[in-house]
Design a protein around this motif. Structure first.
Motif, PDB file in Angstrom:
ATOM      1  N   ASP A 207       1.099  71.075 -17.527  1.00  0.00           N
ATOM      2  CA  ASP A 207       1.816  71.733 -18.687  1.00  0.00           C
ATOM      3  C   ASP A 207       3.391  71.935 -18.650  1.00  0.00           C
ATOM      4  O   ASP A 207       3.715  71.869 -17.274  1.00  0.00           O
ATOM      5  CB  ASP A 207       1.169  73.101 -18.622  1.00  0.00           C
ATOM      6  N   CYS A 208       3.854  71.934 -19.667  1.00  0.00           N
ATOM      7  CA  CYS A 208       5.634  72.012 -19.428  1.00  0.00           C
ATOM      8  C   CYS A 208       5.913  73.206 -18.684  1.00  0.00           C
ATOM      9  O   CYS A 208       6.816  72.970 -18.003  1.00  0.00           O
ATOM     10  CB  CYS A 208       6.145  71.860 -20.967  1.00  0.00           C
ATOM     11  N   TRP A 209       5.238  74.381 -18.484  1.00  0.00           N
ATOM     12  CA  TRP A 209       5.850  75.417 -17.986  1.00  0.00           C
ATOM     13  C   TRP A 209       5.433  75.441 -16.556  1.00  0.00           C
ATOM     14  O   TRP A 209       5.977  76.045 -15.507  1.00  0.00           O
ATOM     15  CB  TRP A 209       5.072  76.952 -18.330  1.00  0.00           C
TER      16      TRP A 209
ATOM     17  N   THR B  37       7.036  66.278 -21.829  1.00  0.00           N
ATOM     18  CA  THR B  37       6.680  66.966 -23.179  1.00  0.00           C
ATOM     19  C   THR B  37       6.152  68.499 -23.142  1.00  0.00           C
ATOM     20  O   THR B  37       5.365  68.945 -22.210  1.00  0.00           O
ATOM     21  CB  THR B  37       4.997  66.130 -23.681  1.00  0.00           C
ATOM     22  N   CYS B  38       6.844  69.056 -24.196  1.00  0.00           N
ATOM     23  CA  CYS B  38       6.744  70.341 -24.244  1.00  0.00           C
ATOM     24  C   CYS B  38       5.635  71.100 -25.195  1.00  0.00           C
ATOM     25  O   CYS B  38       5.713  70.384 -26.176  1.00  0.00           O
ATOM     26  CB  CYS B  38       7.948  71.432 -24.657  1.00  0.00           C
ATOM     27  N   VAL B  39       4.885  71.976 -25.176  1.00  0.00           N
ATOM     28  CA  VAL B  39       3.836  72.410 -26.075  1.00  0.00           C
ATOM     29  C   VAL B  39       4.411  72.651 -27.306  1.00  0.00           C
ATOM     30  O   VAL B  39       3.755  72.536 -28.391  1.00  0.00           O
ATOM     31  CB  VAL B  39       3.024  73.669 -25.607  1.00  0.00           C
ATOM     32  N   GLU B  40       5.825  73.116 -27.484  1.00  0.00           N
ATOM     33  CA  GLU B  40       6.543  73.259 -28.727  1.00  0.00           C
ATOM     34  C   GLU B  40       6.697  71.963 -29.495  1.00  0.00           C
ATOM     35  O   GLU B  40       7.201  72.153 -30.776  1.00  0.00           O
ATOM     36  CB  GLU B  40       7.685  73.656 -28.409  1.00  0.00           C
ATOM     37  N   GLY B  41       6.509  70.881 -29.091  1.00  0.00           N
ATOM     38  CA  GLY B  41       6.225  69.649 -29.623  1.00  0.00           C
ATOM     39  C   GLY B  41       7.513  68.732 -29.653  1.00  0.00           C
ATOM     40  O   GLY B  41       7.750  67.848 -30.442  1.00  0.00           O
TER      41      GLY B  41
HETATM   42 MO   LIG Z   1       7.545  74.365 -22.881  1.00  0.00          MO
END
Ligand SMILES: [Mo]
Ligand SMILES: Nc1nc2c(c(=O)[nH]1)N[C@H]1C(S)=C(S)[C@@H](COP(=O)(O)O)O[C@H]1N2
Length: 182
Positions: free
Chosen positions: A145-147, A62-66
């Protein structure tokens, strides 16, 4: 179609977004180094890494961008396997994981890093360079986190104290997002 709306024919890896591969990423030049607070610094080739005992993990991303990619099947080597070959010093507490794209790096407590997978296969095929091949760090803990899923990992720097200013992955990742399609 499955009941969740995903087409059976589409592979889960196709749900990952495709981002441009930075110019400084050259898979031909790839090596994996283990440096810093270790008794035996290492420099491994792709063949060396692939020959280590393997591990696997299936997980959503899951990326924070959605956006989200479901059921990604990663295969690679546990970071613990690589680290133990370098014999971290007793005082080692953190690792700073570096990538081929410039300053991109992220720090992890060493025990969290040991559990992560250094993946070089995705869904049964060599990990494509656009998704971080030859090797991508796949944290195994739920709160990652995604990064922190670091593409093009090229160095694991073992440290005795927590790094601050060189933990740049979040900053770089969010900056890239905000300068592209937002
Ligand atoms: Mo991301
Ligand atoms: N080296 C490196 N790893 C990275 C990034 C990056 O810019 N450089 N972006 C991160 C972010 S924010 C996300 S969402 C995922 C994207 O993975 P994908 O390109 O395979 O979809 O990679 C992560 N790992």
């Amino acid at each position: 179609m499955r009941s969740d709306g995903f087409d059976d024919a589409s592979r889960s890896r196709d749900e990952l977004e495709s981002h441009p591969v930075p110019d400084d990423v050259d898979p031909e030049e790839w090596t994996l180094r283990v440096t810093g607070a270790v008794s035996r610094p290492l420099c491994l080739s792709r063949d060396d890494v692939v020959a280590l005992p393997d591990g696997e993990l299936t997980d959503d991303f899951t990326c924070v961008e959605g956006w989200r990619a479901q059921d990604l099947s990663w295969r690679g080597v546990r970071v613990e396997t690589v680290l133990s070959r370098a014999s971290p010093r007793a005082a080692a507490r953190y690792v700073l994981v570096h990538a081929m794209d410039g300053d991109y790096a992220s720090a992890f407590p060493i025990d969290r890093a040991r559990d992560a997978l250094l993946a070089f296969e995705l869904d049964g095929e060599p990990l494509p360079v656009e998704h971080g091949g030859p090797a991508r760090l796949v944290p195994t803990d739920d709160g990652a986190d995604c990064w922190e899923s670091i593409k093009w990992v090229t160095e694991i720097e073992v440290l005795e104290t927590e790094p601050a200013s060189r933990d740049t992955a979040e900053e770089i990742a969010l900056d890239r997002v905000s300068t592209t399609d937002r």
